[in-house]
Motif scaffolding. Structure first.
Motif, PDB file in Angstrom:
ATOM      1  N   CYS A 290      -1.484   8.950   3.005  1.00 34.41           N
ATOM      2  CA  CYS A 290      -0.236   8.263   2.651  1.00 34.41           C
ATOM      3  C   CYS A 290       0.898   8.717   3.561  1.00 34.41           C
ATOM      4  O   CYS A 290       1.663   7.905   4.074  1.00 34.41           O
TER       5      CYS A 290
ATOM      6  N   ASP B  85       0.827  -1.207   0.000  1.00 33.32           N
ATOM      7  CA  ASP B  85       0.000   0.000   0.000  1.00 33.32           C
ATOM      8  C   ASP B  85       0.864   1.261   0.000  1.00 33.32           C
ATOM      9  O   ASP B  85       0.556   2.247  -0.681  1.00 33.32           O
TER      10      ASP B  85
ATOM     11  N   CYS C 181       1.030   4.126  -3.070  1.00 33.68           N
ATOM     12  CA  CYS C 181       0.631   5.523  -2.872  1.00 33.68           C
ATOM     13  C   CYS C 181       1.809   6.477  -3.034  1.00 33.68           C
ATOM     14  O   CYS C 181       1.655   7.581  -3.566  1.00 33.68           O
TER      15      CYS C 181
ATOM     16  N   ALA D   1      -4.137   6.415  -1.547  1.00 28.87           N
ATOM     17  CA  ALA D   1      -3.707   7.388  -2.554  1.00 28.87           C
ATOM     18  C   ALA D   1      -3.817   8.819  -2.070  1.00 28.87           C
ATOM     19  O   ALA D   1      -3.091   9.698  -2.531  1.00 28.87           O
TER      20      ALA D   1
ATOM     21  N   ASN E  51       0.993   6.937  -6.683  1.00 32.79           N
ATOM     22  CA  ASN E  51      -0.199   7.701  -6.288  1.00 32.79           C
ATOM     23  C   ASN E  51      -1.469   6.910  -6.570  1.00 32.79           C
ATOM     24  O   ASN E  51      -2.444   7.431  -7.135  1.00 32.79           O
TER      25      ASN E  51
END
Length: 778
Positions: free
Chosen positions: A637, A619, A623, A632, A627
């Motif tokens: 983030c 993850d 991000c 995101a 992005n």
């Protein structure tokens, strides 16, 4: 647990002592208030005293402010009586301060338009300034024209300086007395050296300035430094002779091409007496103490310039700019500009410096008492507040700026005295006078009753308590010192059989007088309490998160436990994903205790061996690098992935035993990365720049592969055919050779064989050179 009450723990035994503990502490002067309480309970927070029934008898003074004089700011300077021009408001305030109780007021300052200007031109007339003197002979007219664009009320004055006329600063030999330039071929004639000479008082008749300049001639001193600081100080303090107006802005332009002499340089010439800061101009307007006093110090110059509201402008050559620039940091209200070697830019220089001075406002404080704390907050033209700043710049004429001044008394003066100090914008004549009085006395003290019946006639009753006369003791002064008795002793025991005053004090007139202890305070009706016999944690009393009160830790808000070492806050246990200890532990005393094997970190967020870790790292990669993904949103983030250090590589190395390899599918490809936990608590993620993909072969590749395969097979078949043919031919040749070797032919017996040579005999005769030949020709 409730926090410690600062007021009651301060052990105040009088109203005045209570006021000094904290600005929120109040004193109850009600007579029967302490019948069931200790004396120190009279000093408490206001709400507690009201709740305990002390309404109407509370002493709780607070700081206050009153504006004594507040004339509005002026808009222009020359369209009214100059003495009525106001550039700062208010002009006088009175403060009544309780120690520790801060109060504040606002000051506004405005540089008014068309303000009168007095400009005194102070010129170095040493020999090196000869070409400059030629260029300023018409300076007065041109300068007045430029300055009148800025103010309609302008006056100009003139003075000059060289250096002290003593050795080693000047030529003092008899032959140099009248002409120091004697023997100097480049400039054979000049006037004798002098310290400072005031030539023209401030006037609006600029032609007189030009005339005075034309009369001047240069002089010659021996060493390079000049005596300019002597001249600056005399021009500042000789107000009457120079002609400084109270209602005008004062500019002192100092022009030179060399460095100045400063304090202690005079010792070279035998001058050991420091400068006294006084005016020493004689009837001829010359500095008469030049050969008696040392040069002034920078501190003395700054003091006298500020006292007389003078803006000093250093106009110096480029080679000495940095030296004088450093002087400006030591002398407030001073600016420096670069002067061309021939002074051709002097008018532009003065106008630029004047505009620079008028574009800023800086507050200064005079005679501030030591026990007064001042804090400034500036609000400049941009409307923003700047705490700790007392200066605004980039202003235009007519702009108004404001300053919030917070004042706090740190203590009470030894005597019931009042003080005052002055706030003054640098270079302004306008001032704000601040008068300070102290609220250190309680109102009930003024109503004290000597020899009161409430004190058995043996003391003064004030603020609800008896102050006994010498020789008497007790809450009502009912006992004499030394009075002993079993009754009195019984009142000093906490319970039957317990020691007098808990063994930590003496019983005198039914009251315990507690001993002093090097460890802290012993207190209580029976000396049963102290502030040092509480539980400790790592050697710190009450862990530093509470106060020791009568053997028990009174924890501050947010802490519990016998020694206040356990925090009730759980915010520090919440991990970046919002879970308590990342779901891998429990929050105990404000810290995560990880229960998942392999988990560690402040919130158990680190766990290389836990399932699902690769997913969490994925993850953050999605991000931060692309992005995308469920994190995101930038703020989310940054919050969840603040401890992740991500590095992209072309080739992923997986031979590090401490690195864990992870992979996840991306559009029929595979994104691979490794991560490793660092000792700092952060994670180091190494990610491929692009996902690893297995692409399908193209049609061209297939065709070329088929053609290549056919050609290769053909070559192989040809090679096999060639090999077989070669083997077959070799076998046939060998068979031929074998048969030939078995055949036995005789050449002579061959009927078909004919001899290849044939022989013929011919008979002939000829004569040559009378010789006869007879032979045969083959």
């Amino acid at each position: 647990a409730a926090g410690l009450n600062l007021c009651t723990s301060g052990s105040a035994t009088s109203c005045e002592e209570c006021l000094l503990i904290h600005p929120k502490c109040a004193w109850c002067s009600k007579e029967d208030f302490s019948s069931t309480k200790s004396i120190t309970s009279r000093c408490d927070f206001l709400q507690n005293l009201l709740a305990n029934g002390c309404a109407g008898a509370i002493e709780n003074p607070s700081s206050s402010i009153s504006v004594v004089r507040n004339v509005p700011l002026s808009s222009k300077g020359s369209d009214q009586s100059h003495l009525d021009v106001t550039q700062i408001t208010p002009q006088k305030v009175a403060l009544s301060l309780r120690p520790g109780d801060r109060t504040s007021f606002r000051v506004q300052v405005r540089q008014v338009e068309d303000y009168p200007v007095d400009l005194y031109y102070l010129m170095d007339l040493s020999l090196s300034m000869n070409d400059d003197l030629d260029n300023i002979r018409s300076l007065g007219t041109k300068l007045a024209e430029e300055m009148r664009k800025l103010t309609s009320n302008f006056r100009l004055g003139f003075g000059s300086f060289v250096d002290k006329n003593i050795s080693p600063f000047s030529y003092t030999a008899p032959r140099y007395q009248n002409n120091p330039c004697t023997g100097y071929k480049l400039f054979p004639n000049c006037v004798p050296s002098f310290g400072f000479r005031h030539l023209l008082s401030l006037t609006d008749k600029v032609d007189r300035f030009n005339e005075e300049v034309r009369k001047q001639k240069v002089s010659r001193n021996r060493d390079a430094p000049e005596g300019g600081f002597d001249a600056i100080l005399q021009a500042a303090v000789c107000k009457e002779k120079i002609g400084w107006r109270k209602e005008a802005s004062h500019l002192l332009v100092f022009t030179t091409d060399d460095v100045p002499h400063i304090a202690l340089d005079g010792k070279l010439g035998g001058l050991v007496q420091p400068h006294d800061g006084q005016c020493h101009l004689n009837e001829a307007n010359e500095y008469s103490a030049s050969s008696q006093l040392d040069y002034p110090s920078l501190a003395l110059l700054g003091e006298k310039l500020a006292e007389n509201n003078i803006h000093l402008i250093f106009a110096v050559t480029r080679s000495h700019y940095m030296l004088y620039k450093n002087f400006t940091t030591l002398i407030p209200g001073t600016t420096v500009e670069i002067l061309h070697k021939d002074s051709k830019n002097i008018i532009e220089l003065i106008v630029k410096a004047y505009n620079s001075i008028r574009s800023k406002v800086e507050l200064t404080v005079w005679d501030s008492p030591e026990d007064i704390g001042l804090t400034f907050t500036a609000t400049c033209q941009d409307g923003l507040s700047y705490p700790g700043l007392r200066k605004c710049g980039d202003l235009k004429i007519g702009d108004t700026v404001s300053f919030e001044v917070a004042v706090e008394a740190r203590s009470c003066p030894a005597e019931d005295a009042s003080h005052s100090f002055t706030i003054k914008p640098a270079g302004f004549r306008d001032t704000l006078e601040v008068a300070v009085s102290y609220r250190c006395q309680c109102g009930c003290t003024g109503r004290a009753a000597p020899a009161s019946a409430k004190c058995s006639g043996n003391g003064t009753y004030a603020c609800g308590l008896c102050e006994c006369e010498p020789g008497y003791l007790g809450a009502r002064c009912e006992c004499r010192e030394g009075a002993m008795g079993e009754l009195h002793h019984a009142l000093c025991r906490e319970a039957e059989g317990k020691p007098l005053c808990s063994g930590r004090g003496e019983c005198s007139c039914n009251q315990c007088q507690c001993y002093e202890s090097e460890f802290g305070n012993i207190y209580g009706p029976f000396c049963e309490c102290d502030d040092f016999s509480c539980a400790r944690y790592k050697g710190v009393l009450c862990s530093g998160h509470g106060e020791c009160h009568c053997g028990e830790c009174k924890c501050h808000a947010g802490y519990i436990g016998d020694n206040c070492n356990c925090s009730t806050e759980t915010d520090s246990c919440v991990s970046s994903d919002g879970q308590m200890c990342s779901g891998r532990g429990a929050c105990v005393c404000g810290r995560c205790q990880c229960t998942e094997p392999g988990a560690f970190g402040e919130t158990c967020e680190k766990c290389p061996t836990c399932p699902g870790v690769c997913s969490t790292k994925r993850d953050c990669i999605e991000c931060k690098l692309f992005n995308s993904g469920r994190l995101a949103d930038n703020q989310t983030c940054q919050k969840h992935c603040k401890d992740e250090i991500i590095t992209t590589v072309d080739v992923l190395e997986t031979d590090d035993p401490n690195a864990i390899l992870c992979a996840y599918p991306v559009n029929n490809c595979v994104m691979k990365f490794t991560y490793m936990e660092l000792p700092s608590g952060k994670s180091n993620l190494t990610v491929l720049k692009e996902p690893a993909c297995s692409s399908a072969p193209s049609a061209v590749t297939i065709v070329l592969a088929v053609i290549g395969s056919v050609v290769l097979i053909g070559i192989i078949l040809l090679a096999l055919w060639k090999l077989l043919v070669t083997i077959h031919d070799r076998r046939e040749f060998d068979r031929f050779q074998s048969e030939r070797s078995r055949a036995r032919y005789e050449m002579a017996s061959n009927p078909l064989y004919r001899k290849p040579i044939s022989t013929h005999n011919v008979e002939f005769t000829f004569n040559k050179l009378n010789k006869s030949y007879n032979g045969t020709v083959d």
